[in-house]
Design a protein around this motif. Structure first.
Motif, PDB file in Angstrom:
ATOM      1  N   LYS A  95      -8.636 -35.318   8.449  1.00 49.33           N
ATOM      2  CA  LYS A  95      -7.364 -35.978   8.201  1.00 49.33           C
ATOM      3  C   LYS A  95      -6.735 -35.301   6.993  1.00 49.33           C
ATOM      4  O   LYS A  95      -7.375 -35.151   5.954  1.00 49.33           O
ATOM      5  CB  LYS A  95      -7.572 -37.465   7.921  1.00 49.33           C
ATOM      6  N   VAL A 151      -3.730 -34.413  11.659  1.00 52.85           N
ATOM      7  CA  VAL A 151      -5.154 -34.465  11.984  1.00 52.85           C
ATOM      8  C   VAL A 151      -5.519 -33.123  12.599  1.00 52.85           C
ATOM      9  O   VAL A 151      -4.919 -32.700  13.590  1.00 52.85           O
ATOM     10  CB  VAL A 151      -5.479 -35.609  12.973  1.00 52.85           C
ATOM     11  N   LYS A 159       1.436 -36.472   7.296  1.00 48.90           N
ATOM     12  CA  LYS A 159       0.033 -36.578   7.707  1.00 48.90           C
ATOM     13  C   LYS A 159      -0.199 -35.781   8.976  1.00 48.90           C
ATOM     14  O   LYS A 159       0.655 -35.722   9.848  1.00 48.90           O
ATOM     15  CB  LYS A 159      -0.338 -38.041   7.947  1.00 48.90           C
ATOM     16  N   SER A 163      -4.924 -40.572  17.667  1.00 49.94           N
ATOM     17  CA  SER A 163      -6.124 -41.120  17.047  1.00 49.94           C
ATOM     18  C   SER A 163      -7.267 -41.018  18.051  1.00 49.94           C
ATOM     19  O   SER A 163      -7.094 -41.304  19.235  1.00 49.94           O
ATOM     20  CB  SER A 163      -5.874 -42.576  16.664  1.00 49.94           C
TER      21      SER A 163
END
Length: 116
Positions: free
Chosen positions: A37, A52, A50, A67
């Motif tokens: 992350k 990932v 943000k 997610s």
């Protein structure tokens, strides 16, 4: 499975996107798939950005907005990785020669680590 050209293209994309981001945390999905992350504060609109990063050993790596399910208890390797790279900045992303090897340089100076 990525070819050398695929790796070069993805490295070029990641250089533009994630160099300068900090690692918020590291998770393991299974023994071969890890999630990093990432965040970067103070973007164009002043908000935290943000991302990932999905790393699958020997197969693929890419950014994702989705997610994923993570294991309830992290593996020893994941705990060790967290200890060394959490809160550190990704300084450089580069392909090693023309091989399908990617070197993530995390941190700087004597606290620098390489995730290959």
């Amino acid at each position: 499975r990525f070819t050398t050209a695929d790796v070069a293209a993805e490295v070029a994309c990641l250089k533009r996107k994630i160099e300068g981001y900090r690692i918020t945390n590291v998770y393991d999905v299974n023994s071969k798939v890890y999630l990093l992350k990432l965040h970067k504060s103070g973007g164009m609109d002043g908000e935290t950005q943000k991302e990932v990063l999905v790393l699958e050993s020997g197969t693929r790596f890419h950014l994702s907005k989705y997610s994923r399910d993570k294991s309830n208890t992290p593996s020893n390797f994941c705990l060790k990785l967290r200890k060394h790279v959490r809160t550190k900045r990704i300084e450089k992303v580069e392909q090693v020669g023309i091989d399908r090897i990617v070197d993530f340089t995390i941190g700087s100076g004597p606290a620098r680590h390489h995730l290959i």
